[in-house]
Scaffold this motif. Structure first.
Motif, short mmCIF file in Angstrom:
data_model
loop_
_atom_site.label_atom_id
_atom_site.label_comp_id
_atom_site.label_asym_id
_atom_site.label_seq_id
_atom_site.Cartn_x
_atom_site.Cartn_y
_atom_site.Cartn_z
N CYS A 32 0.89 -1.31 0.05
CA CYS A 32 -0.08 -0.14 0.03
C CYS A 32 0.93 1.37 0.07
N ASN A 33 0.10 2.45 -0.31
CA ASN A 33 0.75 3.91 -0.28
C ASN A 33 1.78 3.93 -1.28
N GLY A 34 1.79 3.16 -2.55
CA GLY A 34 2.61 3.38 -3.41
C GLY A 34 3.90 2.65 -3.23
N GLY A 35 4.98 3.39 -3.76
CA GLY A 35 6.39 2.71 -3.64
C GLY A 35 6.38 2.65 -5.03
N SER A 36 7.73 2.00 -5.47
CA SER A 36 7.94 1.47 -6.84
C SER A 36 8.71 0.13 -7.03
N LEU A 37 8.56 -0.59 -7.86
CA LEU A 37 9.17 -1.67 -8.38
C LEU A 37 10.31 -1.58 -8.37
N LYS A 38 11.39 -2.41 -7.83
CA LYS A 38 12.83 -2.11 -7.92
C LYS A 38 13.12 -2.59 -9.43
N LYS A 39 14.34 -1.98 -10.03
CA LYS A 39 14.59 -2.51 -11.37
C LYS A 39 15.04 -3.79 -11.43
N GLU A 40 15.63 -4.31 -10.43
CA GLU A 40 16.40 -5.51 -10.42
C GLU A 40 15.38 -6.69 -10.30
#
Length: 496
Positions: free
Chosen positions: A192-200
């Protein structure tokens, strides 16, 4: 020759449907030329194909369905999928939990500890969603298609939430939202609350999504579509993940599409970008779609929460005419019949009657569907098929509306919005082509189509406080029609 008008209005909050037969007369028999109060229809001038309508089957919907009586279950399915109901042919379903899930969950509890996904399971989906889906598939001879959408990757692959940059006024205002949102941990990754997917983990996420799609296909679910991310730039307090256009382009081009090719899903599952509000459709599409990525995509999905922006759809259609335009979510931002989610949470009435609120919701739906169709939209999918009186249940606070409200005793009631949607979904057949029209004023909103069987349908909405009347001109013939205030009508007529 005759035309048929089906008109819906509300009396004491209850939808009333009236059928009228209207004569079709030769214009040549008129004593003088009609030049005022005229609507022109041009069936020989056609635009996009309209493929159909639908709604979302979330964990919440499946749960509420499971609590219905057997008689109500049967009627609920008929109301939505039957030939005498909404005739829905599209369903949207979430991949792992979304805000309209009873709890947070992932198909792999910890993909860092289990990088090969040996524990991957859609068992949680079998609790509520898949049983209802299979009931729907069993009761209708009309095939439908499923759109799958992810709300968040597994939390272990994400960055911690960042301070949200999305406009809180979309959800009711910053101060009001802050009063009801839990304090956010900006140090720990979360669904929740967003965050982003790490590129690795881009490739891992692509494999995960392909595995999820295949699991649904193995269950016999007619999945034909997947959006890359629900609400791409919204860091909401529920399941969410933020992507820039360039990040999503890299993910699509370098990871997702190659994995779909490897697994045989490319070409079988149409991929849709954006899946968020209309105001940024053009920019996001321009950044992602080029000669290489265009062949990987079927279209652009969008929501309605930031206002009309119908012109954005028209521009996107002109820029990318081979991309389908799909409205994939909309709902009233308050529980059924209540003026706002905040008034509901505070035990206030919000100052409007239930009938007033439900009419405004229905009129907003009609306005948005007409605007979308008139600017190139091919498919329309509502949000939840039903919610309870509080706009839930769901695993986060507050709740939103739906065209159907499930009652505590296992029954349900249809809101006026349900009937307004039906003026489109019941009369505009799959494969219809939108046709040209012109109108003398802005007092009525309308769209018109030519169905595959050759019949013509015009949907006309008068949201004003005054009754209106028009002469519809079509191929040298006239149909005089009355449109009472605060109503929606479907006018059906043979072409010849």
């Amino acid at each position: 020759m005759e035309a048929k008008q089906s008109i819906t209005y509300a009396v004491n909050g209850r939808a009333i449907v009236e059928e009228r037969i209207l004569p079709v007369t030769p214009e040549a028999e008129e004593a003088k030329h009609l030049e005022s109060h005229v609507i022109n229809l041009y069936p020989e001038i056609t635009y996009q194909e309209i493929e159909g309508f639908g709604g979302a089957l979330t964990d919440t919907v499946g749960y509420l369905y499971s609590k219905m009586t057997e008689e109500c279950k049967k009627r609920f399915l008929e109301d939505h999928f039957g030939k005498n109901g909404q005739r829905y042919r599209f369903l949207r379903m979430h991949m792992d939990s979304c805000d309209y899930s009873l709890e947070e969950y992932q198909a792999v509890a910890d993909p860092i500890a289990d990088p090969d996904f040996t524990a991957f399971s859609i068992e949680r989906d079998r609790k509520y969603m898949l049983p209802m889906l299979k009931d729907a598939m069993a009761m209708t001879a009309q095939p439908f298609q499923v759109l799958l959408s992810p709300w968040s990757p597994p939390k272990q692959w994400k960055t911690p939430p960042a301070k949200p940059k999305n406009d809180a006024s979309v959800y009711g205002g910053e101060a009001m939202m802050a009063a009801f949102l839990p304090e956010v941990d900006y140090e720990t990754p979360s669904r929740c609350n967003g965050g982003s997917l790490k590129k690795e983990h881009y490739k891992d996420w692509a494999v995960y999504l392909a595995k999820y799609v295949q699991a649904y296909l193995d269950e016999g679910v007619p999945v034909t579509m997947m959006s890359l991310q629900n609400e791409t730039i919204a860091a909401t307090n529920w399941d969410s993940c933020v992507w820039t256009a360039q990040e999503q382009k890299i993910f699509l081009r370098d990871c997702l599409y190659p994995v779909f090719q490897e697994t045989g899903l490319a070409g079988r599952i149409g991929l849709y970008i954006w899946d968020h509000n209309k105001e940024r459709v053009v920019e996001f599409a321009q950044e992602i779609i080029d000669e290489e990525t265009a062949r990987m995509l079927d279209g652009i999905a969008f929501h309605w929460y930031s206002g009309d922006h119908f012109e954005s759809l028209g521009i996107a259609h002109d820029l990318f005419p081979d991309m389908k335009l799909m409205s994939s979510e909309c709902c009233a931002l308050h529980p059924p019949g209540q003026a706002s989610m905040f008034a509901a949470l505070l035990g206030m009435d919000g100052g409007s009657s239930v009938a007033e609120v439900e009419y405004e919701d229905a009129a907003a739906y009609g306005h948005d569907i007409i605007g979308g169709l008139n600017h190139g939209m091919n498919r329309w999918i509502d949000w939840n098929l039903c919610v309870d009186k509080n706009g839930g249940p769901r695993h986060v606070s507050s709740g939103f509306g739906a065209p159907v409200c499930a009652n505590e005793d296992g029954t349900y009631r249809k809101l006026l919005t349900f009937d307004y949607i039906g003026h489109f979904s019941r009369y505009i057949l799959p494969g219809a082509k939108r046709i040209g029209f012109s109108r003398c004023d802005s007092n009525v909103e309308l769209t018109a189509v030519k169905n595959p069987d050759g019949s013509l349908v015009a949907v006309l909405q008068n949201s004003g406080q005054k009754d209106a009347s028009y002469a519809i001109r079509i191929n040298g013939r006239l149909i005089r029609i009355q449109l009472p205030a605060k109503t929606i009508s479907s006018l059906s007529m043979p072409l010849t």
